[in-house]
Design a protein around this motif. Structure first.
Motif, PDB file in Angstrom:
ATOM      1  N   ARG A   2     -13.492 -49.152  17.498  1.00 49.61           N
ATOM      2  CA  ARG A   2     -12.690 -49.453  18.671  1.00 49.61           C
ATOM      3  C   ARG A   2     -11.461 -48.537  18.723  1.00 49.61           C
ATOM      4  N   THR A   3     -11.100 -48.139  19.943  1.00 49.75           N
ATOM      5  CA  THR A   3      -9.950 -47.245  20.098  1.00 49.75           C
ATOM      6  C   THR A   3      -8.618 -47.984  20.094  1.00 49.75           C
ATOM      7  N   ASP A   4      -8.668 -49.332  20.171  1.00 51.57           N
ATOM      8  CA  ASP A   4      -7.416 -50.105  20.224  1.00 51.57           C
ATOM      9  C   ASP A   4      -7.042 -50.692  18.875  1.00 51.57           C
ATOM     10  N   ARG A 175      -8.322 -57.628  16.077  1.00 55.14           N
ATOM     11  CA  ARG A 175      -8.452 -56.202  15.780  1.00 55.14           C
ATOM     12  C   ARG A 175      -8.311 -55.969  14.275  1.00 55.14           C
TER      13      ARG A 175
END
Length: 283
Positions: A2-4, A175
């Motif tokens: 994931r980019t976040d 996350r």
């Protein structure tokens, strides 16, 4: 990945309890989308470090950054709100409720309809409830609990209950996932199953995983990077292979250099197969 998902940057953290310094100037970085283990003999400061990451303890010195956020300045509910979830060593589930009901608790902070709308069963609340129910079912299936959604948690095996604990943490849509001794008390089959689940979480969800664990075989086979604590200090940080060969790590687990047989020290890839963290020189 994931980019976040930002890195976790622990910088010079110290924690004191009165005159006792539980952590002393500890630093390490959890790279995005990796599995990072924190290990050490009993009393090394692992649990204290975990409690700092989750906001339970406040650091006397240092910073913990998660992207733009300072975890060391936030309370636990605020940390949960920015995508950090923790599964505890001691199971804290509602045994009389079903797996689905326990998992829905993890969705609570994502609910927007409100108490009144839900109580009156307004359409928006019904739609939202359906969406959350579908997501709960997906996560349960992901952790091989799909056929147990309507089973009371109290009748499940210990291993299944531990996986429900992890599933509930995942239901918060984190996350960063903090796993506190995820295989404590499990048999070999349950341990292997949980290890496979952790790898699937990292690969399938692209999130970062930080774990404290006593099972060294599992840690060394799972972790991308390992931080080793001893008496509140960081004594090593690196890949599993680097950590296993580190002289200070060998001393921490097997005693002082004078006490170690050379052959035993050479075999201290031993640490990779070490069944527990009870050291030779610690209480």
């Amino acid at each position: 990945m994931r980019t976040d998902v930002p890195p976790v940057e622990v910088e010079n953290i110290s924690v004191r309890f009165g005159a006792i310094k539980a952590l002393s100037d500890v630093s390490f970085t959890v790279e995005p989308g990796t599995i990072h283990a924190i290990i050490g003999p009993n009393g090394a400061g692992k649990s204290t470090m975990f409690n700092v990451l989750s906001g339970v303890y406040k650091a006397a010195e240092g910073e913990v950054r998660f992207g733009e956020h300072r975890l060391d300045l936030m309370r636990p509910f605020q940390i949960a709100g920015i995508g950090v979830a923790r599964a505890f060593q001691n199971i804290a589930l509602s045994s009389g409720q079903s797996v689905a009901e326990n998992l829905m608790l993890g969705r609570h902070h994502l609910t927007k309809a409100g108490f009144l709308a839900s109580g009156l069963r307004l359409p928006r609340a019904t739609r939202e409830g359906k969406r959350h129910g579908e997501r709960v079912a997906e996560i349960a299936e992901f952790l091989e609990l799909g056929d147990k959604l309507h089973t009371p948690v109290g009748v499940l095996s210990y291993g299944d209950q531990k996986r429900v604990e992890v599933a509930r943490a995942l239901c918060t849509e984190p996350r960063l996932l903090l796993l506190d001794e995820p295989v404590a008390g499990m048999n070999a089959e349950e341990t292997d199953r949980m290890a496979a689940n952790i790898l699937e979480i990292r690969a399938g969800l692209g999130i970062s995983v930080v774990l404290v664990e006593h099972d060294m075989g599992m840690v060394m086979s799972l972790a991308d990077r390992v931080t080793v604590l001893d008496f509140g200090r960081r004594i090593a940080d690196g890949t599993p292979a680097e950590v296993q060969a580190h002289p200070e790590v060998i001393r921490a687990y097997l005693g002082s250099g004078d006490e170690i047989d050379p052959a035993e020290a050479a075999a201290a890839g031993a640490i990779a197969h070490h069944p527990s963290e009870t050291p030779g020189t610690h209480s």
